[in-house]
Design a protein around this motif. Structure first.
Motif, PDB file in Angstrom:
ATOM      1  N   TRP A  18       0.769  -1.263   0.011  1.00  0.00           N
ATOM      2  CA  TRP A  18       0.010  -0.013   0.024  1.00  0.00           C
ATOM      3  C   TRP A  18       0.826   1.069  -0.077  1.00  0.00           C
ATOM      4  O   TRP A  18       0.674   2.268  -0.748  1.00  0.00           O
ATOM      5  CB  TRP A  18      -0.821   0.089   1.168  1.00  0.00           C
ATOM      6  N   GLU A  19       1.909   1.341   0.787  1.00  0.00           N
ATOM      7  CA  GLU A  19       2.844   2.377   0.861  1.00  0.00           C
ATOM      8  C   GLU A  19       3.492   2.513  -0.403  1.00  0.00           C
ATOM      9  O   GLU A  19       3.850   3.883  -0.757  1.00  0.00           O
ATOM     10  CB  GLU A  19       3.776   2.330   2.254  1.00  0.00           C
ATOM     11  N   GLU A  20       3.982   1.656  -0.942  1.00  0.00           N
ATOM     12  CA  GLU A  20       5.056   1.656  -2.007  1.00  0.00           C
ATOM     13  C   GLU A  20       4.197   1.666  -3.614  1.00  0.00           C
ATOM     14  O   GLU A  20       5.280   2.122  -4.323  1.00  0.00           O
ATOM     15  CB  GLU A  20       6.016   0.620  -1.937  1.00  0.00           C
ATOM     16  N   ASN A  21       3.149   1.085  -3.322  1.00  0.00           N
ATOM     17  CA  ASN A  21       2.534   1.085  -4.666  1.00  0.00           C
ATOM     18  C   ASN A  21       1.224   1.763  -5.138  1.00  0.00           C
ATOM     19  O   ASN A  21       0.501   1.315  -4.769  1.00  0.00           O
ATOM     20  CB  ASN A  21       2.059  -0.649  -5.186  1.00  0.00           C
ATOM     21  N   PRO A  22       1.583   2.773  -5.866  1.00  0.00           N
ATOM     22  CA  PRO A  22       0.146   3.717  -6.137  1.00  0.00           C
ATOM     23  C   PRO A  22      -0.676   3.014  -7.101  1.00  0.00           C
ATOM     24  O   PRO A  22      -2.029   3.311  -6.942  1.00  0.00           O
ATOM     25  CB  PRO A  22       0.865   4.919  -6.645  1.00  0.00           C
ATOM     26  N   ASP A  23      -0.315   1.975  -7.929  1.00  0.00           N
ATOM     27  CA  ASP A  23      -1.257   1.240  -8.625  1.00  0.00           C
ATOM     28  C   ASP A  23      -2.306   0.386  -7.648  1.00  0.00           C
ATOM     29  O   ASP A  23      -3.482   0.311  -8.038  1.00  0.00           O
ATOM     30  CB  ASP A  23      -0.578   0.393  -9.654  1.00  0.00           C
ATOM     31  N   PHE A  24      -1.446  -0.249  -6.517  1.00  0.00           N
ATOM     32  CA  PHE A  24      -2.339  -0.764  -5.823  1.00  0.00           C
ATOM     33  C   PHE A  24      -3.592   0.087  -5.217  1.00  0.00           C
ATOM     34  O   PHE A  24      -4.839  -0.341  -4.937  1.00  0.00           O
ATOM     35  CB  PHE A  24      -1.567  -1.351  -4.742  1.00  0.00           C
ATOM     36  N   ARG A  25      -3.080   1.052  -4.872  1.00  0.00           N
ATOM     37  CA  ARG A  25      -3.952   1.994  -4.072  1.00  0.00           C
ATOM     38  C   ARG A  25      -5.182   2.488  -4.893  1.00  0.00           C
ATOM     39  O   ARG A  25      -6.402   2.569  -4.483  1.00  0.00           O
ATOM     40  CB  ARG A  25      -3.267   3.429  -3.408  1.00  0.00           C
ATOM     41  N   LEU A  26      -4.675   2.754  -6.441  1.00  0.00           N
ATOM     42  CA  LEU A  26      -5.895   3.155  -7.227  1.00  0.00           C
ATOM     43  C   LEU A  26      -6.709   2.076  -7.399  1.00  0.00           C
ATOM     44  O   LEU A  26      -7.884   2.270  -7.331  1.00  0.00           O
ATOM     45  CB  LEU A  26      -5.218   3.698  -8.572  1.00  0.00           C
ATOM     46  N   ALA A  27      -6.056   0.865  -7.484  1.00  0.00           N
ATOM     47  CA  ALA A  27      -7.065  -0.391  -7.762  1.00  0.00           C
ATOM     48  C   ALA A  27      -8.127  -0.365  -6.778  1.00  0.00           C
ATOM     49  O   ALA A  27      -9.277  -0.812  -6.978  1.00  0.00           O
ATOM     50  CB  ALA A  27      -6.029  -1.652  -7.738  1.00  0.00           C
ATOM     51  N   ILE A  28      -7.556  -0.511  -5.602  1.00  0.00           N
ATOM     52  CA  ILE A  28      -8.392  -0.429  -4.444  1.00  0.00           C
ATOM     53  C   ILE A  28      -9.659   0.819  -4.358  1.00  0.00           C
ATOM     54  O   ILE A  28     -10.881   0.297  -4.163  1.00  0.00           O
ATOM     55  CB  ILE A  28      -7.935  -0.150  -3.096  1.00  0.00           C
ATOM     56  N   ASN A  29      -9.184   1.791  -4.836  1.00  0.00           N
ATOM     57  CA  ASN A  29     -10.449   2.955  -4.866  1.00  0.00           C
ATOM     58  C   ASN A  29     -11.031   2.748  -6.074  1.00  0.00           C
ATOM     59  O   ASN A  29     -12.343   3.303  -6.151  1.00  0.00           O
ATOM     60  CB  ASN A  29      -9.531   4.208  -5.079  1.00  0.00           C
ATOM     61  N   LEU A  30     -10.914   1.978  -7.064  1.00  0.00           N
ATOM     62  CA  LEU A  30     -11.716   1.807  -7.980  1.00  0.00           C
ATOM     63  C   LEU A  30     -12.312   0.476  -8.102  1.00  0.00           C
ATOM     64  O   LEU A  30     -13.134   0.182  -8.998  1.00  0.00           O
ATOM     65  CB  LEU A  30     -10.942   1.813  -9.696  1.00  0.00           C
ATOM     66  N   SER A  31     -12.309  -0.506  -7.023  1.00  0.00           N
ATOM     67  CA  SER A  31     -12.748  -1.621  -7.050  1.00  0.00           C
ATOM     68  C   SER A  31     -14.202  -1.788  -6.607  1.00  0.00           C
ATOM     69  O   SER A  31     -14.799  -2.679  -6.549  1.00  0.00           O
ATOM     70  CB  SER A  31     -11.940  -2.476  -6.070  1.00  0.00           C
ATOM     71  N   PHE A  32     -15.035  -0.699  -5.973  1.00  0.00           N
ATOM     72  CA  PHE A  32     -16.239  -0.608  -5.582  1.00  0.00           C
ATOM     73  C   PHE A  32     -16.956   0.657  -6.032  1.00  0.00           C
ATOM     74  O   PHE A  32     -16.080   1.720  -6.161  1.00  0.00           O
ATOM     75  CB  PHE A  32     -16.276  -0.991  -4.049  1.00  0.00           C
ATOM     76  N   ASP A  33     -18.250   0.668  -6.021  1.00  0.00           N
ATOM     77  CA  ASP A  33     -18.939   1.874  -6.094  1.00  0.00           C
ATOM     78  C   ASP A  33     -19.595   2.499  -4.807  1.00  0.00           C
ATOM     79  O   ASP A  33     -20.228   1.935  -4.110  1.00  0.00           O
ATOM     80  CB  ASP A  33     -20.175   1.369  -7.381  1.00  0.00           C
ATOM     81  N   ARG A  34     -19.299   3.778  -5.018  1.00  0.00           N
ATOM     82  CA  ARG A  34     -19.893   4.629  -3.609  1.00  0.00           C
ATOM     83  C   ARG A  34     -21.195   4.800  -3.480  1.00  0.00           C
ATOM     84  O   ARG A  34     -21.790   4.713  -2.450  1.00  0.00           O
ATOM     85  CB  ARG A  34     -18.812   5.706  -3.235  1.00  0.00           C
TER      86      ARG A  34
END
Length: 519
Positions: free
Chosen positions: A293-309
């Motif tokens: 999470w700390e080192e990979n911005p792609d992972f952070r963005l993937a989490i944020n795009l994985s569900f609908d708010r």
């Protein structure tokens, strides 16, 4: 998979919740024009809240919303914003003030105020309180938004507050900083933990684990409360809270979940107040828990795009809740909606996960959630986890109470990666942003973010502050150190015979100072 954990421990150290960064309406304003209750009728009011009392009474030592909401009735501040408007400060313990320079403010104090133990209020009490709360005289976690402030005693009822740099949110911070007896601050710390001594409209007379009982302060400098006995009680189960309200066993409840709104609206004896709170609900990540999470911005963005708010707000939280358009609450001063919005894009999320080339163990993590506090919290997290699974992630939900969640989030031995938590503030951008700074436990070492937070705090011109906070919000959105979800729904229900209760979305104010039970 879902695990249920319970914790009865009360944690005194830094906690996120919840909450009250600043409170805009203090517990008494001295107004003389309020309506009066029926004569010769004992006034006993019971308020059921959804957050347990997980901290103690040491001033400035925790961020527990439950404790702070009670404290607002036992302590007074120098100034207040009784209607929540940051452009309309009003006197409280300070009768007047002036800006001497960009870094110096002078305040004149009331001369007719005594603490609950009978000590008169003097400038020495203000000096000790402000210097401790602001961090000038030692470490403090009470108000993360403060800059270290030195207080000069001009005379017994005049003080000058100085900061090293200009401090834009001075009045907002003062409106949330209780003034405590200097003698008690210098005394036995264990006494401060259990015996709050303020100048406020109510005195604490009962301090059980889940029940806090207060009585009207008959020596109050302003209008003495109409309520003789005010009881705050933690009841975790929302159905129990509603049943107590409808049966007459309670007079007010908070954090009403959406499935109860229709029932309460249909009852002619109940009043509902539902607004969008100045409170951001995120999935928060403690630094050090997830290297990827700390080192990979792609992972952070993937989490944020994985569900609908939006469905979370429309179908689960409901009420006054609103999808987060920024890391600052939507009703915060200088708020700017960010684009593109975080919403479900499963194909893009899968691409990002593939590009991140994650080890399989990184796809497994715990999401912790507290039951009975934020409305529909568990179904919200279950819905998020279900959508995460569609892109190959394997979240495990751990449900607990607030104390248990806080304990794990801030423990070196904590096991969670994400925590479903909220952060409430006054409406000023500084206390809303500072929770992401080096002053608190959610900071990931983002130097540019820290620079922008510092600039927003020290810039006095409103137009320049707006530009700084616009850049700050854009930067936070791009980095996505946490997962923004929505702004809380604040729904308080009370019997219609309870008049004069003040409910404001800023920092979840529920002010009983001029409330009373009518015939």
């Amino acid at each position: 998979m879902r695990t249920v954990k319970r914790s009865g421990r009360i944690r005194r150290s830094l906690g996120l919740l919840l909450a009250l960064g600043l409170v805009l309406a203090a517990c008494g304003d001295g107004d003389e024009g309020a309506a009066a209750p029926p004569p010769d009728v004992p006034q006993e009011v019971r308020f059921l809240i959804a957050e347990n009392f997980w901290a103690d009474w040491r001033p400035y030592s925790s961020t527990a919303q439950s404790q702070r909401r009670v404290e607002r009735h036992m302590y007074d501040m120098l100034v207040q914003f009784p209607d929540g408007d940051l452009g309309n400060p009003q006197p409280m313990l300070a009768t007047s003030w002036e800006i001497v320079s960009d870094t110096v403010w002078e305040f004149e104090l009331r001369d007719d105020v005594v603490f609950h133990d009978g000590q008169p209020l003097t400038a020495a009490d203000v000096k000790a309180s402000i210097e401790l709360a602001s961090g000038f005289s030692g470490d403090s976690a009470y108000s993360l938004g403060w800059a270290p402030a030195q207080v000069e005693i001009v005379d017994d009822h005049t003080v000058r507050i100085s900061t090293e740099e200009p401090f834009a949110p001075m009045l907002a911070e003062l409106s949330g900083t209780p003034i405590v007896s200097a003698a008690w601050l210098e005394g036995d710390e264990s006494r401060l933990e259990s015996e709050p001594n303020g100048t406020g409209a109510f005195k604490l007379v009962g301090d059980e684990v889940n029940i806090k009982t207060m009585e009207a302060n008959q020596d109050y400098w302003g209008q003495v409360p109409f309520i003789d006995t005010l009881t705050w009680e933690f009841i975790q189960d929302p159905q129990t809270r509603m049943s107590a309200l409808l049966s007459g066993q309670a007079h007010a409840i908070d954090r009403v979940p959406p499935e109860q709104i229709a029932t309460l609206e249909a009852d002619e004896n109940v009043v509902l107040n539902s607004v969008t709170g100045v409170e951001s609900v995120n999935l928060w990540v403690p630094p050090g828990r997830s290297q990827v999470w700390e080192e990979n911005p792609d992972f952070r963005l993937a989490i944020n795009l994985s569900f609908d708010r939006q469905p979370l707000v429309d179908n689960l939280v409901m009420g006054g809740s609103a999808v987060a358009g920024s890391f600052l609450p939507n009703n915060t001063e200088f708020y700017v909606e960010q684009e593109p919005a975080f919403t479900a894009d499963l194909d893009r999320a899968r691409e990002l996960l593939d590009a991140a080339d994650l080890p399989e163990e990184a796809k497994e993590f715990e999401i912790w959630v507290a039951e009975g506090f934020l409305p529909r919290a568990v179904p919200v997290v279950e819905a998020i986890a279900s959508q995460m699974e569609a892109i190959g992630l394997r979240p495990r939900i751990v449900s607990t109470d607030v104390a248990g969640l806080i304990d794990d989030a801030f423990s070196e031995n904590g096991t969670g990666t994400f925590y479903h938590l909220s952060w409430a503030s006054s409406g000023d951008a500084n206390p809303a942003a500072v929770v992401y700074s080096s002053a608190f436990a959610w900071y990931f070492g983002d130097e540019r973010l820290q620079e922008l937070i510092d600039l927003g705090r020290t810039t006095l011109d409103p137009a320049e502050r707006a530009e700084i906070y616009a850049e700050l919000q854009s930067h936070m959105w791009e980095q996505a150190w946490h997962v923004p979800l929505y702004n809380s729904d604040l729904t308080v229900a009370h019997v219609n015979s309870l008049e004069g209760l003040v409910v404001l979305p800023q920092s979840f104010v529920t002010n009983f100072h001029q409330a009373f039970l009518a015939d």
